[in-house]
Motif scaffolding. Structure first.
Motif, short mmCIF file in Angstrom:
data_model
loop_
_atom_site.label_atom_id
_atom_site.label_comp_id
_atom_site.label_asym_id
_atom_site.label_seq_id
_atom_site.Cartn_x
_atom_site.Cartn_y
_atom_site.Cartn_z
N ALA A 24 118.56 12.21 -3.11
CA ALA A 24 118.52 13.05 -1.83
C ALA A 24 117.96 14.29 -1.80
N PHE A 25 117.61 15.08 -3.06
CA PHE A 25 116.78 16.10 -3.15
C PHE A 25 115.53 15.67 -3.96
N ALA A 26 114.50 15.98 -3.58
CA ALA A 26 113.19 15.27 -4.21
C ALA A 26 112.22 16.36 -4.32
N LEU A 27 111.13 16.23 -5.33
CA LEU A 27 109.87 16.98 -5.33
C LEU A 27 108.90 15.86 -5.33
N TYR A 28 107.90 15.96 -4.56
CA TYR A 28 106.92 15.07 -4.45
C TYR A 28 105.48 15.85 -5.07
N SER A 29 104.97 14.84 -5.96
CA SER A 29 103.74 15.15 -6.68
C SER A 29 102.45 14.38 -5.57
N LYS A 30 102.94 13.48 -4.91
CA LYS A 30 101.72 12.72 -4.06
C LYS A 30 102.58 12.35 -2.91
N SER A 31 102.00 12.76 -1.42
CA SER A 31 102.69 12.27 -0.50
C SER A 31 101.90 12.42 0.84
N ARG A 32 102.10 11.62 1.88
CA ARG A 32 101.58 11.73 3.12
C ARG A 32 101.69 12.95 3.92
N TYR A 33 102.85 13.62 3.67
CA TYR A 33 102.82 15.10 4.03
C TYR A 33 102.01 16.13 3.31
#
Length: 150
Positions: free
Chosen positions: A93-102
């Protein structure tokens, strides 16, 4: 509690409110949920049947995430999102991205980089009905708003 601890949260959440208390600052108030009508699921990890409802748990305080400053944020109707194999993140539910479209969007559509304003990260809040993406150089502070009478 800090944001990295929230990455361990396994339940469902609702976005209660989102607002900018001043220019380029962001506050998200988050409600945690509980499941009703699903007696087969005692650990509140998600409904085991389609007959359960997901409701705000008013016995728990509201989680407040405060970003003192951000590069960009986006709110998307959850109904229009898709799972994307391209993206890498930890959490739920709470995330930390290392790679994303955003992150890609921020990199090509702004002047933000590792020099100015400095290294930044993509924080994701995957709520029921809303997906909130925030890119910031600092994690949000986490605080709790206790409900009246609690």
């Amino acid at each position: 509690m800090n944001y990295s601890e929230l990455l361990q949260y396994q339940g469902c959440i609702y976005l209660k409110s989102i607002f900018e208390p001043e220019d380029n600052a962001l506050i998200l108030d988050i409600e945690r949920c509980k499941f009703h009508g699903d007696e087969g699921n005692k650990e509140n990890e998600g409904p085991s049947s389609s007959y359960a409802s997901i409701d705000v748990d008013y016995t728990l305080p509201i989680i407040r995430l405060t970003f003192e400053w951000y590069i960009g944020y986006s709110v998307t109707n959850e109904s229009f999102t898709v799972t994307d194999e391209y993206e890498n993140y930890k959490g739920g539910a709470f995330a930390l991205y290392s790679k994303s479209r955003y992150l890609d969007f921020i990199e090509v559509s702004t002047i933000a980089d590792d020099i100015h304003p400095g290294p930044f990260k993509h924080y994701g809040i995957h709520a029921l009905n809303h997906i909130i993406d925030v890119v910031s150089t600092e994690p949000p502070t986490v605080s709790f708003i206790h409900r009246h009478g609690k």
